[in-house]
Design an enzyme around this catalytic site. Structure first.
Site, PDB file in Angstrom:
ATOM      1  N   ALA A   1       0.826  -1.204   0.000  1.00  0.00           N
ATOM      2  CA  ALA A   1       0.000   0.000   0.000  1.00  0.00           C
ATOM      3  C   ALA A   1       0.863   1.259   0.000  1.00  0.00           C
ATOM      4  O   ALA A   1       0.521   2.254  -0.616  1.00  0.00           O
ATOM      5  CB  ALA A   1      -0.917  -0.010   1.211  1.00  0.00           C
TER       6      ALA A   1
ATOM      7  N   ASP B   1      12.140  31.629 -36.232  1.00  0.00           N
ATOM      8  CA  ASP B   1      12.296  32.097 -37.603  1.00  0.00           C
ATOM      9  C   ASP B   1      11.227  33.131 -37.872  1.00  0.00           C
ATOM     10  O   ASP B   1      10.186  33.140 -37.212  1.00  0.00           O
ATOM     11  CB  ASP B   1      12.048  30.937 -38.591  1.00  0.00           C
ATOM     12  CG  ASP B   1      13.232  30.006 -38.660  1.00  0.00           C
ATOM     13  OD1 ASP B   1      14.324  30.429 -38.306  1.00  0.00           O
ATOM     14  OD2 ASP B   1      13.043  28.859 -39.085  1.00  0.00           O
TER      15      ASP B   1
ATOM     16  N   ASN C   1      -0.934   7.613   0.735  1.00  0.00           N
ATOM     17  CA  ASN C   1      -0.191   6.433   1.170  1.00  0.00           C
ATOM     18  C   ASN C   1       0.439   6.614   2.544  1.00  0.00           C
ATOM     19  O   ASN C   1       0.426   5.698   3.365  1.00  0.00           O
ATOM     20  CB  ASN C   1       0.923   6.111   0.165  1.00  0.00           C
ATOM     21  CG  ASN C   1       0.382   5.433  -1.068  1.00  0.00           C
ATOM     22  OD1 ASN C   1      -0.775   5.003  -1.077  1.00  0.00           O
ATOM     23  ND2 ASN C   1       1.192   5.335  -2.085  1.00  0.00           N
TER      24      ASN C   1
ATOM     25  N   GLU D   1      -1.563   5.821   5.807  1.00  0.00           N
ATOM     26  CA  GLU D   1      -1.808   4.399   6.073  1.00  0.00           C
ATOM     27  C   GLU D   1      -0.684   3.826   6.922  1.00  0.00           C
ATOM     28  O   GLU D   1      -0.911   3.113   7.907  1.00  0.00           O
ATOM     29  CB  GLU D   1      -1.923   3.627   4.743  1.00  0.00           C
ATOM     30  CG  GLU D   1      -3.203   3.978   3.986  1.00  0.00           C
ATOM     31  CD  GLU D   1      -3.117   3.655   2.498  1.00  0.00           C
ATOM     32  OE1 GLU D   1      -2.381   2.733   2.126  1.00  0.00           O
ATOM     33  OE2 GLU D   1      -3.775   4.359   1.706  1.00  0.00           O
TER      34      GLU D   1
ATOM     35  N   ASN E   1      -5.847   1.114  -0.972  1.00  0.00           N
ATOM     36  CA  ASN E   1      -4.791   1.386  -1.931  1.00  0.00           C
ATOM     37  C   ASN E   1      -5.318   1.333  -3.365  1.00  0.00           C
ATOM     38  O   ASN E   1      -5.050   2.189  -4.193  1.00  0.00           O
ATOM     39  CB  ASN E   1      -3.683   0.346  -1.735  1.00  0.00           C
ATOM     40  CG  ASN E   1      -2.482   0.659  -2.580  1.00  0.00           C
ATOM     41  OD1 ASN E   1      -2.020   1.786  -2.595  1.00  0.00           O
ATOM     42  ND2 ASN E   1      -1.995  -0.337  -3.287  1.00  0.00           N
TER      43      ASN E   1
END
Ligand code: ADP
Ligand code: MG
Length: 840
Positions: free
Chosen positions: A277, A323, A646, A649, A674
């Site tokens: 996870a 240009d 993340n 967790e 997850n």
């Protein structure tokens, strides 16, 4: 190989072809017979291969291991759930990578090399891979030779063969028979992979693909890996570091768990789930997806991306050297004024004058109908010049020489005709035609001509001079001037203003006259010093770097000067985009941070470039910059979202174990969170619409880490908030099962709502609009419903180890989790306040 010792006719007969080339039908048949003109097939990335690659992932292997462990301790449902989640994430990963891969392939297709051949007597442009033996190649300066071929016609056809022979001196080719047999001496053969640097010609193809000399050595060049972009490399490293961190966390968790008296196998499953996870495994894939999605968006705006890194580099461009002719201007020219016999006149076919007639003859004979300039001159002369005169030979035009000459047979007389930039043509003239008589070109006449050039140029006209004589480019007779109008493209003025607001400077680099260049630039709102190529040549790199920021226009430059200009800006710390189209522009295009080739440009310029402008239009560059910025921003949002979901967790689990609390989240729950939060919302962020002020921000500094202060602050703040809230609520329940269900649900909700914060990054969410991203706005309620099912539906409940919640509890959970949005808003206000307050 004996092709060099045969005459062109013999070669064509042996290869069953003619000066008209093959027919379409015959070419198709030969393609069947000889195969594509490519050097050994690259290995294709198949769908199956991508799918299998998903399972080569260490994390997935760990998860399968975890599910076997669950099986071993009799947790059948857990084992099945883990496998189901493995398959789901593999499918998600597959879908993402497959899409990215297909885009990259289409990208290669878009920028496939081209070749010009004669088919049924007409010049057609085809993919170089479709050239077959017997085709007549039509080659001009800037082309990469598509196959090995015997030259049958050469107009100063000059080829750089360094790729084959290592010899840097270009070789002039001929159609004559030569008797020698070693490769560098075959002056009548042009080889695949070499570059035409000057002149033009025709040649019959006798070998393609692996049969060519280049094909024979190309085995050595095989297996060149696709290069990663700086951002991809950066994020792959981030993912790697996080993977190590995850392993560490996993070990720590198992150790702590054992200390608290949990069973080893249980803790192993648990640690593995957490590690999985914690690692944002989707990160590199999503970055590729974002970048390749950018490729499509840019294609829609007439920009073909040849190198993926350009998508992100464009977002940090701070100066564009462009240009003039055809890029800032329409490139559709028309002759409006002529100067001869000492006076300037509007152009008219009814003009009666011997000098005028000679002038018109010169510009129509010394003409290949090859550029807008030449087309306009031909058109002007069309009604005046009726007769046709055979051309004997030609000295081609190049941007360095700034003129061209032909020698024609005019009623039995050999005459040379030259046209080019006025000062260059004046240089090779010693006489002038006035009222039909040839007289000496004295200083007062020269001055008169310079005045005329100046007055035409100040009207933004492009001025071409013409002369004739007995000898080519020597002692010639000056005829007059033609002024061509080439209006600015209507959309360019606004594009330049937009660029300027976005902190991007626009600099004009042109081979044209300084006064013409300045007049056009002024019409487009560009002002600043003009520097000519002549002055530039005399400056050292350091001297140029000193003043480079003051100069807005470079005129009468040669392609070689462009490299010097790029380097000067780079030395000043700018991120430079440079346009180009000719064969000699390649070094500057390579040196620039973003090399931009014109769609109408040469093959070699395109190969050296990072992007190609299909419509040659400056405005498309700005459109591409805007897309690039949008994409970079979305990757930043995605990164913020995935990391800030993340980290909590891990935080929750570690703190719970350290404080000897019950386990707040079970392995299946962690994996589910997850899957949900790394999946749909993250994808939705990668297609987030561009904010309206995107082109009012300054360009990103080059080398700036994607972890800017606001990204770090958001990740850190949100992690602390989610961890604290989840653990706090978890602790307030006596019943462990209930507490786990609540923590699980709360975490899902918090992370869903937090994707909204990631969307805004450092802005207020009210500013960027709460519901602007339709996919995200739709996916949040959908995923809330899904979570509701996971908790309320009996069978899912068993699988996820949850217990039903009351309406009241659902309402409270939603309310608590929604506070993450105002909390972050408040954080932003405080941060802004601290930044604004003096002394910090
Ligand atoms: P740019 O495209 O930036 O105007 P070029 O290098 O194409 O610059 O041309 C430089 C100069 O050469 C032009 O200003 C013109 O005077 C001259 N020139 C351009 N095309 C031709 C041509 N086909 N024949 C002769 N002279 C040319
Ligand atoms: Mg040009």
């Amino acid at each position: 190989m004996r092709w060099h010792s045969l005459t062109p006719e013999e070669v064509m007969e042996l290869l069953k072809t003619s000066p008209e080339g093959l027919s379409d039908e015959e070419a198709r048949a030969r393609l069947e017979e000889y195969g594509y003109n490519v050097i050994s097939e690259a290995k294709r990335v198949t769908a199956l291969r991508i799918f299998i690659a998903q399972f080569k992932n260490v994390l997935i292997v760990l998860l399968i291991f975890a599910s076997l462990l669950s099986l071993a301790i009799g947790e059948l449902i857990d084992a099945a759930m883990i496998v189901a989640i493995v398959v789901l994430s593999a499918l998600l990963g597959f879908y993402q990578e497959y899409k990215a891969e297909r885009t990259l392939e289409a990208l290669k297709e878009l920028s496939a090399p081209k070749a010009k051949v004669l088919r049924d007597g007409r010049v057609v442009e085809i993919n170089a891979s479709e050239v077959v033996p017997g085709d007549i190649l039509v080659v001009e300066a800037g082309d990469r030779i598509a196959a090995d071929a015997r030259v049958i016609e050469s107009v100063s056809l000059t080829v750089d063969e360094a790729v084959l022979t290592g010899e840097s001196e270009p070789v002039e080719k001929t159609a004559e028979v030569v008797e020698v047999g070693t490769l560098p001496e075959m002056k009548n053969i042009i080889f695949a992979g070499t570059i035409c640097v000057f002149g033009r010609g025709k040649a019959v193809v006798f070998a393609t693909g692996n049969q060519t000399e280049f094909g024979k050595i190309a085995e050595m060049l095989k297996g060149v890996e696709e290069e990663e972009t700086p951002l991809q490399r950066n994020l792959r490293n981030v993912a790697k570091v996080l993977a190590y961190a995850a392993v560490l966390v996993c070990v720590l968790v198992i150790a702590l768990g054992l200390l608290r008296g949990y069973k080893a196998v249980e803790m192993a499953i648990w640690g593995i789930s957490l590690a999985v996870a914690a690692v944002p495994e989707a990160l590199p894939a999503v970055v590729t997806i974002c970048l390749s999605a950018g490729v499509w968006k840019m294609a829609k705006r007439n920009v073909i991306v040849r190198k993926l890194h350009a998508v992100e580099t464009l977002s940090s461009v701070s100066v564009i050297c462009t240009d003039k002719t055809g890029t800032l201007t329409e490139g559709k020219m028309r002759a409006v004024e002529v100067f001869f016999d000492g006076r300037t006149h509007p152009i008219s076919p009814n003009t009666k004058s011997k000098t005028f007639e000679m002038l018109m003859l010169a510009i129509s004979l010394c003409n290949n109908n090859a550029s807008p300039t030449e087309k306009a001159l031909l058109e002007a002369a069309r009604t005046v010049v009726k007769a046709e005169y055979r051309r004997i030979s030609e000295i081609p035009f190049s941007s360095e020489r700034k003129m061209m000459t032909t020698i024609n047979d005019v009623d039995g007389r050999r005459l040379a005709f030259t046209k080019g930039a006025p000062e260059v043509v004046l240089n090779i003239c010693s006489r002038i035609m006035v009222d039909g008589k040839v007289v000496e070109l004295d200083e007062s006449r020269r001055e008169e001509i310079r005045k005329a050039v100046e007055s035409m140029a100040s009207l933004a006209l492009r001025v071409i001079a013409a002369a004739y004589g007995e000898e080519a480019e020597k002692n010639m007779i000056f005829l007059g001037l033609v002024g061509l109008i080439d209006p600015p493209r209507p959309e360019v003025k606004e594009a330049i203003e937009n660029a300027s607001r976005a902190g991007i400077r626009t600099v004009v680099v042109t081979g044209d006259n300084p006064i013409t260049a300045k007049a056009i630039a002024e019409k487009l709102g560009i002002s600043g010093r003009v520097l000519t190529g002549e002055v530039l040549s005399r400056m050292s790199d350091e001297e140029l770097a000193e003043i480079v920021e003051d100069i807005a226009i470079y005129a009468r430059v040669s392609p070689g000067h462009k490299l010097k200009i790029v380097n000067a800006w780079k030395q000043r710390g700018y991120v430079v985009a440079m346009t180009g189209d000719g064969v000699n522009d390649a070094p500057a295009l390579k040196a620039a941070d973003v090399g931009i080739a014109m769609g109408s440009g040469t093959e070699v310029a395109k190969e050296a470039s990072d992007i190609v402008l299909v419509d040659n239009n400056y405005a498309s560059i700005i459109a591409a910059v805007e897309e690039g910025r949008g994409i970079y921003l979305n990757i930043k949002k995605f990164l913020t979202s995935i990391l800030s979901s993340n980290a909590p967790e891990v935080g929750i689990m570690l703190i719970a174990l350290a404080l000897a609390m019950p386990i707040p989240l079970l392995p299946v729950q962690i994996l589910w969170i997850n899957l949900i939060t790394d999946g749909i919302p993250a994808i939705a962020l990668s297609i987030d619409p561009k904010p309206s002020d995107l082109m009012r921000r300054k360009p990103r500094r080059i080398g700036e880490s994607i972890f800017t202060p606001e990204v770090k602050a958001l990740i850190l703040g949100v992690t602390v908030f989610i961890t604290a809230v989840t653990l706090g609520v978890f602790r307030s329940f006596e019943d462990v099962l209930k507490a786990q269900t609540v923590a699980f649900t709360l975490l899902v909700f918090l992370e869903l709502f937090n994707t909204l914060n990631a969307r805004a990054l450092d802005r207020s969410l009210l500013e960027v609009g709460l519901l602007k991203n339709k996919v995200l706005a739709a996916s949040i309620p959908l995923l809330i419903l899904l979570q509701f099912a996971v908790v309320q539906v009996e069978s899912l409940r068993t699988a996820f180890h949850t217990t039903a919640l009351s309406v009241h509890e659902w309402a409270i959970l939603l309310l608590i989790s929604a506070t993450i949005v105002p909390a972050v808003e408040a954080g932003r206000i405080v941060a802004k306040f601290i930044k604004l307050s003096p002394g910090s």
